[in-house]
Design a protein around this motif. Structure first.
Motif, PDB file in Angstrom:
ATOM      1  N   VAL A 149       0.917  -1.162   0.040  1.00 53.44           N
ATOM      2  CA  VAL A 149      -0.171  -0.028  -0.117  1.00 53.44           C
ATOM      3  C   VAL A 149       0.711   1.167  -0.023  1.00 53.44           C
ATOM      4  CG1 VAL A 149      -1.781   1.170   1.173  1.00 53.44           C
ATOM      5  CG2 VAL A 149      -1.971  -1.407   1.353  1.00 53.44           C
ATOM      6  N   PHE A 150       0.491   2.085  -0.894  1.00 51.78           N
ATOM      7  CA  PHE A 150       1.409   3.409  -0.948  1.00 51.78           C
ATOM      8  C   PHE A 150       1.099   4.208   0.286  1.00 51.78           C
ATOM      9  CE2 PHE A 150       0.907   2.418  -5.453  1.00 51.78           C
ATOM     10  CZ  PHE A 150       2.221   2.684  -5.968  1.00 51.78           C
ATOM     11  N   LYS A 151       2.046   4.822   0.911  1.00 50.13           N
ATOM     12  CA  LYS A 151       1.918   5.417   2.269  1.00 50.13           C
ATOM     13  C   LYS A 151       1.089   6.740   1.992  1.00 50.13           C
ATOM     14  CE  LYS A 151       3.868   2.309   4.401  1.00 50.13           C
ATOM     15  NZ  LYS A 151       3.064   1.592   5.246  1.00 50.13           N
ATOM     16  N   LYS A 152       1.179   7.406   0.750  1.00 45.91           N
ATOM     17  CA  LYS A 152       0.532   8.456   0.515  1.00 45.91           C
ATOM     18  C   LYS A 152      -0.994   8.313   0.551  1.00 45.91           C
ATOM     19  CE  LYS A 152       0.112  12.060  -3.144  1.00 45.91           C
ATOM     20  NZ  LYS A 152       0.809  12.534  -4.415  1.00 45.91           N
ATOM     21  N   LEU A 153      -1.287   7.245   0.239  1.00 46.16           N
ATOM     22  CA  LEU A 153      -2.831   6.905  -0.002  1.00 46.16           C
ATOM     23  C   LEU A 153      -3.317   6.647   1.079  1.00 46.16           C
ATOM     24  CD1 LEU A 153      -3.016   4.607  -3.391  1.00 46.16           C
ATOM     25  CD2 LEU A 153      -3.255   7.104  -3.077  1.00 46.16           C
ATOM     26  N   GLN A 154      -2.515   6.427   2.348  1.00 46.22           N
ATOM     27  CA  GLN A 154      -3.030   6.014   3.785  1.00 46.22           C
ATOM     28  C   GLN A 154      -3.390   7.283   4.360  1.00 46.22           C
ATOM     29  OE1 GLN A 154      -0.209   3.647   5.816  1.00 46.22           O
ATOM     30  NE2 GLN A 154      -0.693   1.918   4.664  1.00 46.22           N
ATOM     31  N   ARG A 155      -3.330   8.517   3.786  1.00 47.54           N
ATOM     32  CA  ARG A 155      -3.717   9.916   4.405  1.00 47.54           C
ATOM     33  C   ARG A 155      -5.152  10.102   4.089  1.00 47.54           C
ATOM     34  NH1 ARG A 155       0.748  13.555   1.983  1.00 47.54           N
ATOM     35  NH2 ARG A 155      -0.877  15.321   2.758  1.00 47.54           N
ATOM     36  N   GLN A 156      -5.925  10.604   5.020  1.00 47.44           N
ATOM     37  CA  GLN A 156      -7.281  10.808   4.417  1.00 47.44           C
ATOM     38  C   GLN A 156      -7.534  11.713   3.563  1.00 47.44           C
ATOM     39  OE1 GLN A 156      -9.226  12.078   8.218  1.00 47.44           O
ATOM     40  NE2 GLN A 156     -11.325  11.829   7.268  1.00 47.44           N
ATOM     41  N   ASP A 157      -6.836  12.785   3.494  1.00 44.19           N
ATOM     42  CA  ASP A 157      -6.949  13.655   2.145  1.00 44.19           C
ATOM     43  C   ASP A 157      -6.581  13.286   1.032  1.00 44.19           C
ATOM     44  OD1 ASP A 157      -4.136  13.755   2.995  1.00 44.19           O
ATOM     45  OD2 ASP A 157      -3.966  15.876   2.461  1.00 44.19           O
ATOM     46  N   GLN A 158      -5.777  12.115   0.665  1.00 41.26           N
ATOM     47  CA  GLN A 158      -5.102  11.774  -0.456  1.00 41.26           C
ATOM     48  C   GLN A 158      -5.983  10.308  -0.725  1.00 41.26           C
ATOM     49  OE1 GLN A 158      -3.275  13.261  -2.600  1.00 41.26           O
ATOM     50  NE2 GLN A 158      -2.895  15.007  -1.264  1.00 41.26           N
ATOM     51  N   SER A 159      -6.553   9.709  -0.022  1.00 47.08           N
ATOM     52  CA  SER A 159      -7.203   8.436  -0.057  1.00 47.08           C
ATOM     53  C   SER A 159      -8.321   8.450  -1.241  1.00 47.08           C
ATOM     54  CB  SER A 159      -8.213   8.003   0.896  1.00 47.08           C
ATOM     55  OG  SER A 159      -8.772   6.726   0.959  1.00 47.08           O
ATOM     56  N   PRO A 160      -8.322   7.421  -2.335  1.00 43.96           N
ATOM     57  CA  PRO A 160      -9.431   7.526  -3.393  1.00 43.96           C
ATOM     58  C   PRO A 160     -10.740   7.454  -2.977  1.00 43.96           C
ATOM     59  CG  PRO A 160      -8.086   5.423  -3.269  1.00 43.96           C
ATOM     60  CD  PRO A 160      -7.297   6.164  -2.207  1.00 43.96           C
TER      61      PRO A 160
END
Length: 213
Positions: free
Chosen positions: A199-210
Protein backbone atom coordinates in the motif's frame (compact mmCIF):
# COMPACT_ATOMS: atom_id res chain seq x y z
CA UNK A 1 -0.68 11.19 18.77
CA UNK A 2 1.71 9.46 16.39
CA UNK A 3 1.96 5.81 15.43
CA UNK A 4 4.71 3.32 14.61
CA UNK A 5 6.10 3.47 11.10
CA UNK A 6 6.28 0.32 8.95
CA UNK A 7 9.97 -0.42 9.56
CA UNK A 8 9.43 -0.19 13.34
CA UNK A 9 6.44 -2.50 13.20
CA UNK A 10 8.34 -5.12 11.22
CA UNK A 11 11.31 -5.07 13.61
CA UNK A 12 14.80 -6.42 13.14
CA UNK A 13 13.91 -10.10 12.62
CA UNK A 14 10.62 -9.66 10.74
CA UNK A 15 7.12 -10.92 11.40
CA UNK A 16 6.88 -13.28 8.41
CA UNK A 17 8.44 -16.76 8.49
CA UNK A 18 8.82 -19.54 5.93
CA UNK A 19 7.10 -22.86 6.69
CA UNK A 20 9.99 -25.28 7.00
CA UNK A 21 7.77 -28.37 7.07
CA UNK A 22 6.57 -27.86 3.48
CA UNK A 23 10.09 -27.23 2.15
CA UNK A 24 11.53 -30.28 0.36
CA UNK A 25 15.17 -29.49 1.04
CA UNK A 26 18.19 -28.53 -1.02
CA UNK A 27 18.78 -29.64 -4.61
CA UNK A 28 22.40 -30.43 -5.50
CA UNK A 29 24.57 -32.85 -7.45
CA UNK A 30 26.46 -35.81 -6.06
CA UNK A 31 29.68 -35.17 -4.19
CA UNK A 32 32.43 -34.82 -6.78
CA UNK A 33 34.47 -38.05 -6.57
CA UNK A 34 36.80 -40.19 -8.69
CA UNK A 35 33.91 -41.91 -10.51
CA UNK A 36 32.55 -38.65 -11.94
CA UNK A 37 36.00 -37.23 -12.73
CA UNK A 38 37.26 -40.22 -14.73
CA UNK A 39 34.19 -42.31 -15.57
CA UNK A 40 30.39 -42.16 -15.25
CA UNK A 41 27.64 -43.45 -12.98
CA UNK A 42 24.03 -44.28 -13.86
CA UNK A 43 21.02 -43.19 -11.83
CA UNK A 44 17.35 -44.16 -12.10
CA UNK A 45 14.55 -41.59 -11.94
CA UNK A 46 12.13 -42.44 -9.12
CA UNK A 47 9.72 -39.53 -8.64
CA UNK A 48 8.79 -36.04 -9.86
CA UNK A 49 7.45 -33.27 -7.61
CA UNK A 50 7.41 -29.47 -7.25
CA UNK A 51 8.83 -27.63 -4.25
CA UNK A 52 5.92 -25.60 -2.77
CA UNK A 53 8.29 -22.87 -1.50
CA UNK A 54 10.55 -22.19 -4.49
CA UNK A 55 8.18 -23.64 -7.16
CA UNK A 56 11.09 -25.57 -8.68
CA UNK A 57 10.48 -28.85 -10.55
CA UNK A 58 12.50 -31.55 -8.76
CA UNK A 59 13.33 -35.12 -9.70
CA UNK A 60 14.52 -37.76 -7.21
CA UNK A 61 17.34 -39.90 -8.65
CA UNK A 62 18.71 -43.11 -7.10
CA UNK A 63 22.34 -44.13 -7.68
CA UNK A 64 24.07 -47.46 -7.03
CA UNK A 65 27.86 -47.74 -6.90
CA UNK A 66 29.02 -50.74 -8.99
CA UNK A 67 32.01 -51.50 -6.72
CA UNK A 68 30.67 -50.98 -3.18
CA UNK A 69 26.95 -51.65 -4.01
CA UNK A 70 25.98 -48.66 -1.85
CA UNK A 71 22.72 -46.93 -2.83
CA UNK A 72 22.21 -43.18 -2.51
CA UNK A 73 19.53 -40.74 -3.67
CA UNK A 74 19.82 -37.10 -4.71
CA UNK A 75 17.38 -34.35 -5.68
CA UNK A 76 18.09 -32.77 -9.07
CA UNK A 77 16.46 -29.89 -10.93
CA UNK A 78 14.20 -31.46 -13.57
CA UNK A 79 14.57 -30.57 -17.26
CA UNK A 80 11.89 -30.87 -19.93
CA UNK A 81 11.83 -34.23 -21.72
CA UNK A 82 12.42 -36.58 -18.75
CA UNK A 83 10.18 -39.45 -17.63
CA UNK A 84 10.22 -42.10 -14.90
CA UNK A 85 11.30 -44.81 -17.36
CA UNK A 86 14.57 -43.03 -18.17
CA UNK A 87 17.96 -43.03 -16.45
CA UNK A 88 20.52 -40.25 -15.97
CA UNK A 89 24.29 -40.46 -16.49
CA UNK A 90 26.66 -38.35 -14.39
CA UNK A 91 30.35 -38.04 -15.19
CA UNK A 92 32.91 -36.86 -17.71
CA UNK A 93 32.39 -39.90 -20.01
CA UNK A 94 28.59 -39.70 -20.18
CA UNK A 95 26.91 -39.02 -23.52
CA UNK A 96 25.53 -35.64 -24.56
CA UNK A 97 21.81 -36.25 -23.96
CA UNK A 98 18.98 -34.34 -22.31
CA UNK A 99 19.09 -34.80 -18.53
CA UNK A 100 22.71 -35.99 -18.28
CA UNK A 101 25.24 -34.21 -16.04
CA UNK A 102 28.59 -33.35 -17.65
CA UNK A 103 31.50 -30.93 -17.12
CA UNK A 104 31.55 -27.89 -19.39
CA UNK A 105 34.61 -28.88 -21.45
CA UNK A 106 32.71 -31.96 -22.78
CA UNK A 107 29.77 -29.98 -24.19
CA UNK A 108 29.62 -28.50 -27.69
CA UNK A 109 29.09 -24.82 -28.43
CA UNK A 110 25.53 -23.52 -28.64
CA UNK A 111 24.09 -26.23 -26.38
CA UNK A 112 21.47 -25.13 -23.81
CA UNK A 113 22.34 -26.05 -20.21
CA UNK A 114 20.87 -25.46 -16.75
CA UNK A 115 21.68 -25.91 -13.04
CA UNK A 116 25.25 -24.74 -13.58
CA UNK A 117 27.96 -24.75 -10.90
CA UNK A 118 29.97 -21.60 -10.18
CA UNK A 119 33.03 -23.72 -9.36
CA UNK A 120 33.60 -27.51 -9.42
CA UNK A 121 31.83 -29.26 -6.56
CA UNK A 122 29.47 -26.43 -5.52
CA UNK A 123 26.36 -28.48 -6.39
CA UNK A 124 24.56 -26.19 -8.87
CA UNK A 125 23.91 -22.46 -8.41
CA UNK A 126 22.95 -20.83 -11.74
CA UNK A 127 19.77 -21.17 -13.85
CA UNK A 128 17.60 -23.22 -11.48
CA UNK A 129 14.17 -21.53 -11.85
CA UNK A 130 11.44 -22.75 -14.20
CA UNK A 131 11.99 -22.24 -17.93
CA UNK A 132 15.53 -20.81 -17.67
CA UNK A 133 18.70 -21.98 -19.41
CA UNK A 134 22.25 -20.84 -20.23
CA UNK A 135 24.19 -20.97 -23.49
CA UNK A 136 27.80 -21.96 -24.13
CA UNK A 137 29.54 -19.34 -26.27
CA UNK A 138 33.26 -20.30 -26.41
CA UNK A 139 35.92 -22.40 -24.67
CA UNK A 140 38.88 -20.24 -23.68
CA UNK A 141 42.59 -21.04 -23.14
CA UNK A 142 42.69 -24.77 -23.93
CA UNK A 143 39.31 -25.45 -22.25
CA UNK A 144 40.37 -24.13 -18.85
CA UNK A 145 37.65 -21.46 -18.86
CA UNK A 146 34.29 -21.36 -20.63
CA UNK A 147 32.33 -18.25 -21.59
CA UNK A 148 28.64 -18.61 -20.62
CA UNK A 149 25.63 -16.46 -21.51
CA UNK A 150 23.36 -16.28 -18.44
CA UNK A 151 19.54 -16.01 -18.48
CA UNK A 152 19.94 -12.28 -17.72
CA UNK A 153 21.92 -11.91 -21.01
CA UNK A 154 25.11 -11.23 -19.07
CA UNK A 155 28.34 -13.03 -20.03
CA UNK A 156 30.46 -14.81 -17.42
CA UNK A 157 33.62 -16.95 -17.50
CA UNK A 158 33.41 -20.18 -15.45
CA UNK A 159 35.84 -23.02 -14.80
CA UNK A 160 35.45 -25.67 -17.51
CA UNK A 161 35.43 -28.48 -14.92
CA UNK A 162 32.16 -27.19 -13.40
CA UNK A 163 29.19 -29.51 -13.93
CA UNK A 164 25.82 -28.73 -15.52
CA UNK A 165 22.67 -30.43 -16.77
CA UNK A 166 21.84 -30.55 -20.48
CA UNK A 167 18.40 -29.13 -21.30
CA UNK A 168 15.92 -26.43 -20.27
CA UNK A 169 14.35 -26.43 -16.80
CA UNK A 170 10.80 -27.79 -17.00
CA UNK A 171 7.54 -26.16 -15.80
CA UNK A 172 8.21 -23.24 -18.15
CA UNK A 173 4.48 -22.39 -18.41
CA UNK A 174 4.23 -21.50 -14.73
CA UNK A 175 4.11 -17.74 -15.35
CA UNK A 176 1.35 -18.08 -17.99
CA UNK A 177 -1.23 -19.26 -15.43
CA UNK A 178 -3.28 -16.30 -14.11
CA UNK A 179 -3.72 -15.88 -10.34
CA UNK A 180 -7.43 -14.87 -10.76
CA UNK A 181 -7.88 -13.56 -7.20
CA UNK A 182 -6.02 -11.74 -4.45
CA UNK A 183 -5.95 -14.75 -2.11
CA UNK A 184 -3.72 -16.83 -4.38
CA UNK A 185 -1.35 -13.86 -4.77
CA UNK A 186 -1.25 -13.47 -0.99
CA UNK A 187 -0.10 -17.08 -0.40
CA UNK A 188 2.39 -16.83 -3.27
CA UNK A 189 4.17 -13.91 -1.60
CA UNK A 190 3.82 -15.44 1.87
CA UNK A 191 5.82 -18.55 0.91
CA UNK A 192 8.63 -16.37 -0.45
CA UNK A 193 8.87 -14.16 2.64
CA UNK A 194 7.44 -11.08 0.91
CA UNK A 195 4.79 -8.62 2.02
CA UNK A 196 1.45 -8.47 0.21
CA UNK A 197 -0.48 -6.30 -0.49
CA UNK A 198 1.78 -3.25 -0.84
CA UNK A 199 0.00 0.00 0.00
CA UNK A 200 1.32 3.45 -0.89
CA UNK A 201 1.88 5.46 2.27
CA UNK A 202 0.60 8.53 0.48
CA UNK A 203 -2.80 6.91 -0.01
CA UNK A 204 -3.09 6.05 3.69
CA UNK A 205 -3.59 9.74 4.43
CA UNK A 206 -7.21 10.72 4.72
CA UNK A 207 -6.97 13.66 2.33
CA UNK A 208 -5.25 11.58 -0.41
CA UNK A 209 -7.38 8.43 -0.11
CA UNK A 210 -9.25 7.50 -3.34
CA UNK A 211 -12.46 7.02 -1.32
CA UNK A 212 -12.53 10.66 -0.25
CA UNK A 213 -11.65 12.10 -3.66
Amino acid sequence: MGKLITSQRKGKVGIFKIKKKSNLGKTSYRTLDYIEKCNRIRGKIKKFFINPITKQPIVRVEFCDSTTKIRSSESFISVSGLSTTQSILCGSKSSIKVGNVLPLFRIKLGCSISNLEEFPGSGGNISKSSGTFCGIMTHLSDKILTKIKLPSNKIKCIDSKARCTIGVVSNCGKLDIPLMKAGSSYYKHKNRLKRFPKVFKKLQRQDQSPRTL
